[in-house]
Design a protein around this motif. Structure first.
Motif, PDB file in Angstrom:
ATOM      1  N   ARG A   1     -10.250   0.266   5.880  1.00  0.00           N
ATOM      2  CA  ARG A   1      -9.784  -1.089   5.570  1.00  0.00           C
ATOM      3  C   ARG A   1      -8.805  -1.101   4.398  1.00  0.00           C
ATOM      4  O   ARG A   1      -8.885  -0.273   3.498  1.00  0.00           O
ATOM      5  N   GLU A   2      -7.887  -2.048   4.446  1.00  0.00           N
ATOM      6  CA  GLU A   2      -6.871  -2.185   3.399  1.00  0.00           C
ATOM      7  C   GLU A   2      -7.506  -2.367   2.027  1.00  0.00           C
ATOM      8  O   GLU A   2      -6.982  -1.876   1.031  1.00  0.00           O
ATOM      9  N   MET A   3      -8.639  -3.039   1.987  1.00  0.00           N
ATOM     10  CA  MET A   3      -9.341  -3.257   0.729  1.00  0.00           C
ATOM     11  C   MET A   3      -9.712  -1.923   0.076  1.00  0.00           C
ATOM     12  O   MET A   3      -9.621  -1.767  -1.135  1.00  0.00           O
ATOM     13  N   ARG A   4     -10.134  -0.939   0.875  1.00  0.00           N
ATOM     14  CA  ARG A   4     -10.509   0.373   0.344  1.00  0.00           C
ATOM     15  C   ARG A   4      -9.284   1.130  -0.164  1.00  0.00           C
ATOM     16  O   ARG A   4      -9.348   1.835  -1.166  1.00  0.00           O
ATOM     17  N   ILE A   5      -8.183   0.997   0.542  1.00  0.00           N
ATOM     18  CA  ILE A   5      -6.948   1.642   0.093  1.00  0.00           C
ATOM     19  C   ILE A   5      -6.517   1.038  -1.242  1.00  0.00           C
ATOM     20  O   ILE A   5      -6.181   1.749  -2.189  1.00  0.00           O
ATOM     21  N   GLU A   6      -6.530  -0.273  -1.318  1.00  0.00           N
ATOM     22  CA  GLU A   6      -6.145  -0.955  -2.557  1.00  0.00           C
ATOM     23  C   GLU A   6      -7.064  -0.559  -3.710  1.00  0.00           C
ATOM     24  O   GLU A   6      -6.602  -0.305  -4.816  1.00  0.00           O
TER      25      GLU A   6
ATOM     26  N   GLN B   1      -1.021   4.280   4.701  1.00  0.00           N
ATOM     27  CA  GLN B   1      -1.544   3.496   5.819  1.00  0.00           C
ATOM     28  C   GLN B   1      -2.844   4.139   6.339  1.00  0.00           C
ATOM     29  O   GLN B   1      -3.051   5.343   6.166  1.00  0.00           O
ATOM     30  N   PRO B   2      -3.704   3.355   6.983  1.00  0.00           N
ATOM     31  CA  PRO B   2      -4.969   3.898   7.497  1.00  0.00           C
ATOM     32  C   PRO B   2      -4.796   5.140   8.386  1.00  0.00           C
ATOM     33  O   PRO B   2      -5.570   6.093   8.292  1.00  0.00           O
TER      34      PRO B   2
ATOM     35  N   ARG C   1       5.101   1.648  -5.570  1.00  0.00           N
ATOM     36  CA  ARG C   1       4.808   0.586  -4.598  1.00  0.00           C
ATOM     37  C   ARG C   1       6.086  -0.025  -4.051  1.00  0.00           C
ATOM     38  O   ARG C   1       6.117  -0.505  -2.922  1.00  0.00           O
TER      39      ARG C   1
ATOM     40  N   GLN D   1       0.832  -1.189   0.000  1.00  0.00           N
ATOM     41  CA  GLN D   1       0.000   0.000   0.000  1.00  0.00           C
ATOM     42  C   GLN D   1       0.875   1.250   0.000  1.00  0.00           C
ATOM     43  O   GLN D   1       1.927   1.285   0.626  1.00  0.00           O
TER      44      GLN D   1
ATOM     45  N   GLN E   1      -6.152   2.942  -4.842  1.00  0.00           N
ATOM     46  CA  GLN E   1      -4.884   2.920  -5.593  1.00  0.00           C
ATOM     47  C   GLN E   1      -5.107   2.439  -7.019  1.00  0.00           C
ATOM     48  O   GLN E   1      -4.612   3.046  -7.970  1.00  0.00           O
TER      49      GLN E   1
END
Length: 102
Positions: free
Chosen positions: A26-31, A5-6, A51, A2, A34
């Motif tokens: 959530r990491e899913m939303r960051i991904e 970070q949150p 990355r 990522q 991106q």
């Protein structure tokens, strides 16, 4: 990897008095943000370079602030529904107060 970070999302895209817990980012939303906004803007090669931390100053200065707001945009629906000890609450137009400058 990522690009943000949150905790950084909360710090960059939300007001200090906003009760947003970084655990809700959530990491899913960051991904998703991106892949939807950053990769198409810079292309696959540059995206992968960022990355792999090849351009840390560029990412810190320019990409992270924009990405934080893209992640916030991706979270709008989730943030519109708040849970509390009384259950799930979804703000409605009836609960808002209209203000005017006149």
């Amino acid at each position: 990897m990522q690009l943000i970070q949150p905790e950084e999302v909360v710090g960059l895209a939300f007001a200090a008095d906003d009760p947003i817990d970084p655990a809700n980012v959530r990491e899913m939303r960051i991904e998703a943000a991106q892949l939807r906004y950053i990769r198409p803007a810079f292309g696959d090669a540059m995206y992968e370079s960022m990355r792999q931390e090849r351009y840390p100053e560029f990412v810190y200065t320019f990409v992270k602030p924009a990405l934080a707001h893209f992640v916030r945009y991706e979270l709008i629906v989730e943030l519109a529904v708040r849970s509390a000890d009384r259950g799930v609450v979804r703000p409605s137009a009836e609960e808002t107060t209209r203000t005017s400058s006149a």
